[in-house]
Design an enzyme around this catalytic site. Structure first.
Site, PDB file in Angstrom:
ATOM      1  N   ASP A 105       1.314  -4.213   5.390  1.00 10.46           N
ATOM      2  CA  ASP A 105       2.183  -4.333   4.260  1.00 10.46           C
ATOM      3  C   ASP A 105       3.556  -4.631   4.648  1.00 10.46           C
ATOM      4  O   ASP A 105       3.908  -4.795   5.672  1.00 10.46           O
ATOM      5  CB  ASP A 105       2.627  -2.913   3.574  1.00 10.46           C
ATOM      6  N   HIS A 134       2.323  -2.247   9.504  1.00 10.51           N
ATOM      7  CA  HIS A 134       3.462  -2.931   8.737  1.00 10.51           C
ATOM      8  C   HIS A 134       3.418  -4.118   9.784  1.00 10.51           C
ATOM      9  O   HIS A 134       3.770  -3.825  11.011  1.00 10.51           O
ATOM     10  CB  HIS A 134       4.614  -2.335   8.367  1.00 10.51           C
TER      11      HIS A 134
END
Ligand SMILES: [Zn+2]
Length: 248
Positions: free
Chosen positions: A54, A196
């Site tokens: 993400d 991430h």
């Protein structure tokens, strides 16, 4: 509009190629046994896992991650932020070209649970339009920032909603050793791992996890590929946290 059947067929095709590559011994560190090759499609028996990233892309870290994934012949899924796509368009095209899946994570990383209808469409549809212009398709899955959502989110999504089942909270300490340990302890067949790709430590975590889980026999696939493997059709507005083998 979205044509999931077409994408699933494409996913199945990619998997066939993936399986044939695996059978032929392509890919580092993994030896395919006859027992692992099942059915007419010759899909490896699993276990399967989807790595998802993400908040990117970010030039330096995402590039390093794509290099590492390419070296290992591994596909992942990237839920991108619109404002980070700006200036990184080539990275998005590289993801698509190398077999990764790209998904929506809103334009400005807004919590979808707190948005008006107009703001929701501005955050989600504007990013969808940006990605469609860049990648030539429009059937992107959605991951709500912070995992925050409500019933309106599901109604408005116009996309399957993908959460996660393994979360080492990599944003909290950037401690690769701790993150790898949590992921290796928790990951089971069909899990969706959240990381991430904006932190160097998370890139290290991801590549170490790939090496360790491949050594245990795991196959890394995109979320779309995981749906195809389970024979599950992703539905708009429905929430998915993992796709365990009992679905298949
Ligand atoms: Zn996020």
């Amino acid at each position: 509009m979205a044509n999931w059947k077409k994408r699933l067929e494409a996913g199945a095709l990619a998997l066939s190629v993936f399986a044939l590559a695996a059978v032929s011994g392509w890919g580092p560190g993994h030896r395919q046994t006859d027992q692992e090759v099942i059915g007419a499609a010759k899909l490896p028996a699993g276990p399967y896992v989807a790595l998802t990233f993400d908040d990117g892309p970010r030039g330096s870290t995402t590039s390093a991650l794509l290099d590492g994934l390419a070296q290992r012949g591994v596909h992942a899924t990237f839920f991108v932020i619109g404002e980070n796509v700006e200036g990184n368009e080539l990275l998005l095209q590289r993801m698509e070209g190398e077999g990764h899946q790209v998904g929506l994570h809103t334009y400005h990383h807004k919590s979808l649970a707190q948005l008006s209808a107009a703001d929701f469409y501005a955050e989600v549809d504007s990013l969808r339009s940006t990605l469609t212009a860049l990648l030539g398709r429009e059937d992107f899955m959605l991951r709500p920032p912070y995992g925050m959502m409500n019933a309106a989110t599901q109604t408005r999504a116009a996309a399957p909603i993908v959460l996660w089942s393994v979360d080492p909270e990599d944003w909290s300490d950037r401690d690769t050793q701790r993150q790898v340990s949590i992921i290796l302890d928790e990951t089971e067949d069909g899990d969706i791992i959240l990381l991430h790709d904006i932190y160097p430590a998370s890139v290290d975590t991801a590549l170490q996890v790939v090496d360790a889980l491949m050594a245990r026999g795991f196959h890394f696939v995109t979320v779309e590929e995981l749906f195809a493997i389970r024979g599950e059709k992703p539905e708009n507005g429905k929430v998915y946290r993992h796709l365990p083998p009992s679905l298949g």
